[in-house]
Motif scaffolding. Structure first.
Motif, short mmCIF file in Angstrom:
data_model
loop_
_atom_site.label_atom_id
_atom_site.label_comp_id
_atom_site.label_asym_id
_atom_site.label_seq_id
_atom_site.Cartn_x
_atom_site.Cartn_y
_atom_site.Cartn_z
N SER A 1 45.26 8.27 -45.05
CA SER A 1 43.88 7.75 -44.97
C SER A 1 43.82 6.67 -43.91
N TYR A 2 42.59 6.40 -43.48
CA TYR A 2 42.44 5.27 -42.54
C TYR A 2 42.65 4.00 -43.33
N LEU A 3 43.25 3.00 -42.65
CA LEU A 3 43.41 1.70 -43.30
C LEU A 3 42.36 0.80 -42.68
N GLY A 4 41.41 0.37 -43.47
CA GLY A 4 40.29 -0.38 -42.92
C GLY A 4 39.35 0.59 -42.21
N LEU B 1 46.34 -0.60 -52.00
CA LEU B 1 46.73 -1.08 -50.67
C LEU B 1 45.50 -1.29 -49.80
N GLN B 2 44.57 -0.37 -49.91
CA GLN B 2 43.33 -0.45 -49.14
C GLN B 2 42.59 -1.75 -49.43
N THR B 3 42.40 -2.05 -50.70
CA THR B 3 41.64 -3.27 -51.05
C THR B 3 42.40 -4.52 -50.62
N THR B 4 43.72 -4.49 -50.81
CA THR B 4 44.50 -5.67 -50.42
C THR B 4 44.39 -5.89 -48.90
N TYR B 5 44.45 -4.78 -48.18
CA TYR B 5 44.34 -4.87 -46.71
C TYR B 5 42.97 -5.40 -46.32
N GLU B 6 41.93 -4.85 -46.91
CA GLU B 6 40.56 -5.23 -46.53
C GLU B 6 40.25 -6.67 -46.88
N SER B 7 40.90 -7.17 -47.95
CA SER B 7 40.63 -8.57 -48.30
C SER B 7 41.50 -9.52 -47.49
N GLY B 8 42.28 -8.98 -46.56
CA GLY B 8 43.09 -9.81 -45.67
C GLY B 8 44.23 -10.51 -46.38
N ASN B 9 44.61 -9.98 -47.51
CA ASN B 9 45.67 -10.61 -48.30
C ASN B 9 47.02 -10.47 -47.60
#
Ligand code: ADP
Length: 478
Positions: free
Chosen positions: A148-151, A61-69
């Protein structure tokens, strides 16, 4: 051997007991290991697994969020459905909740107490993420709360995953029941297998022991059976060879007693009857007396030779002989031996040839080597054919070896008997019926002496054509 056998016949060191005990130990070890893993560690294992699964979900979820998906919501839903967890994402003012584990519509209020506590802890700890265990005060249900923090931390967005931990007690009791059955089956199989293997192993050994007892009682025709295992087969093969050799020796010895008693008897009878003749008739007739005395001397010589042969053979066999090694010219030695036979050319119509090469020095016991050559020549003289031809030949093979051959045109020796002529007391069948004296010891003496000299030796023979007895020795510097 150390065996402990009590009155009931139980033997702690028998293959059977040892195999059965080993199998039972092994089965017990496996079962205890599986039991302790299942019952003691399953709980920890389950919680660890959940924690790892939750962390993996969070990372995705973290990576998907950070990549703006834009698929973030879909991903959260599918994770929640697949893992049976509650997923909540606080992004800015928006709160997104997913709960694949229940049919109740999730809301902000779901698990809000646990989530609140976890967030407080996270903020206070300054870490990027953390997990904690929470017990529901009413239902006693345990759950794992991950936050956890998101972003980036400064945006204040949060990700929460709540994984309910189901009680594993019921699973454990099912497993225990199954394990009881499995344990019982494993013990029975181990016991049966051990009995099967041990009886397959011990049966041939028992058979071999029984045959060996019979062999010990003198029943040489017993057969040893290996029972199919390489080791026991080899043992059986060795014992079969041993019993064959024993049988052969016994056979030869019986033959020897027959031969020797015959060979001793003939000259003794002759000596006795000629002595009687001298006593009764020829005592006063010098010519006759001398003739009869000659017969007595010849027969006594023969007896002497026989006894000497027997002594020599038994000394050589029991390794009681010491060699007096020296350098000597084997060609010269051969000539010395041959000369005693060459006289037969004049006295008995023999055609004995001696073909020599230039001197060849060898290192060995001269007297013993002369005995070897004498035995071989005397055999050729004894067994040569009608033509009375014997050829004694010495040849050099380069500068390394010298070869002694004695050829005759006699009956020869059948191929299947060739190897046996060197054995003690062996007399080839073709020569049995002939009135040729012999003990069957000559060649066994030859073989022992040549072996002590590390010499190569052999016989080439064709039935009806004749034989060639030979040996080779290393040439040494003079
Ligand atoms: P023996 O006293 O019987 O001659 P040996 O050990 O010298 O005993 O020989 C063993 C057997 O080998 C003899 O009985 C004979 O059958 C065979 N043999 C030896 N030399 C010859 C030969 N030159 N030709 C044929 N047979 C031979």
């Amino acid at each position: 051997m150390n065996t402990k056998r009590n009155r009931s016949g139980f033997d702690l060191y028998s293959i059977r007991t040892v195999t059965i005990l080993s199998f039972l130990w092994f089965a017990a070890f496996l079962i205890v290991t599986i039991w302790s893993l299942q019952t003691f560690f399953i709980n920890n294992y389950y919680e660890d697994m959940k924690a790892r699964e939750t962390q993996n979900s969070a990372m995705m979820l973290q990576t998907t969020y950070e990549s703006g998906n834009t698929n973030l919501a879909n991903l959260a839903l599918s994770i929640s459905v697949d893992t049976g967890t509650f997923v909540r994402m606080d992004i800015g003012e928006e709160i997104y909740v997913f709960d694949g584990g229940t049919i109740v519509e999730p809301s902000e209020a779901t698990y809000s107490y646990e989530i609140g506590k976890a967030r407080e802890k996270l903020v206070a700890s300054g870490q990027k993420s953390l997990s904690l265990m929470a017990n529901d005060s009413k239902t006693k249900a345990r759950r794992l709360v991950y936050v956890s923090y998101l972003g980036k931390r400064r945006y204040g967005n949060f990700l929460y995953i709540v994984a309910p931990l189901y009680p594993v007690q019921s699973t454990i009791s099912i497993l225990r029941q199954q394990l009881t059955y499995i344990s019982a089956i494993a013990f029975i199989i181990a016991l049966l297998l051990a009995r099967l293997i041990s009886s397959r192993l011990t049966n041939p050994i028992k058979g071999i022991t029984e045959s060996a007892i019979k062999l010990g009682q003198g029943k040489y025709n017993v057969k040893f059976n290996g029972g199919g295992f390489t080791e026991t087969n080899e043992l059986a093969r060795t014992l079969n060879t041993a019993s064959y050799e024993m049988q052969k020796t016994e056979h030869y010895q019986r033959d020897l007693i027959a031969n020797v008693s015959h060979d001793l008897k003939t000259p003794l009878t002759m000596i006795k009857s000629y002595a009687e003749m001298i006593n009764d008739i020829s005592g006063d007739i010098p010519e006759k007396r001398a003739q009869h005395l000659n017969v007595i001397i010849t027969e006594a010589d023969r007896l002497n030779k026989l006894v000497n042969d027997m002594l020599a053979a038994s000394r050589l066999q029991s390794n009681q002989v010491e060699l007096n090694k020296e350098k000597f010219d084997i060609v010269e030695a051969a000539l010395e031996v041959a000369e005693t036979y060459l006289v037969l050319n004049d006295t008995d119509g023999y055609f004995i040839n001696f073909t020599r090469c230039k001197p060849a020095y060898v290192y060995g016991d001269k007297e013993k080597m002369k005995q070897v050559m004498s035995n071989l020549i005397s055999n050729a003289v004894k067994y040569c054919g009608e033509d009375k031809f014997v050829n004694i030949e010495l040849t050099r093979i380069g500068n390394k070896k010298v070869r002694f051959d004695v050829f005759d045109h006699g009956e020869g020796i059948a191929a299947d008997e060739l190897a046996h002529v060197w054995e003690r007391y062996y007399r080839a069948s073709a020569n049995h019926n002939r009135a040729i004296e012999g003990t069957g010891l000559g060649l066994s003496i030859v073989r022992s002496i040549l072996a002590l000299h590390n010499a190569n030796y052999g016989v080439d023979s064709k039935v009806g054509q004749g034989s060639d007895f030979w040996f080779e020795m290393d040439i040494v510097k003079k």
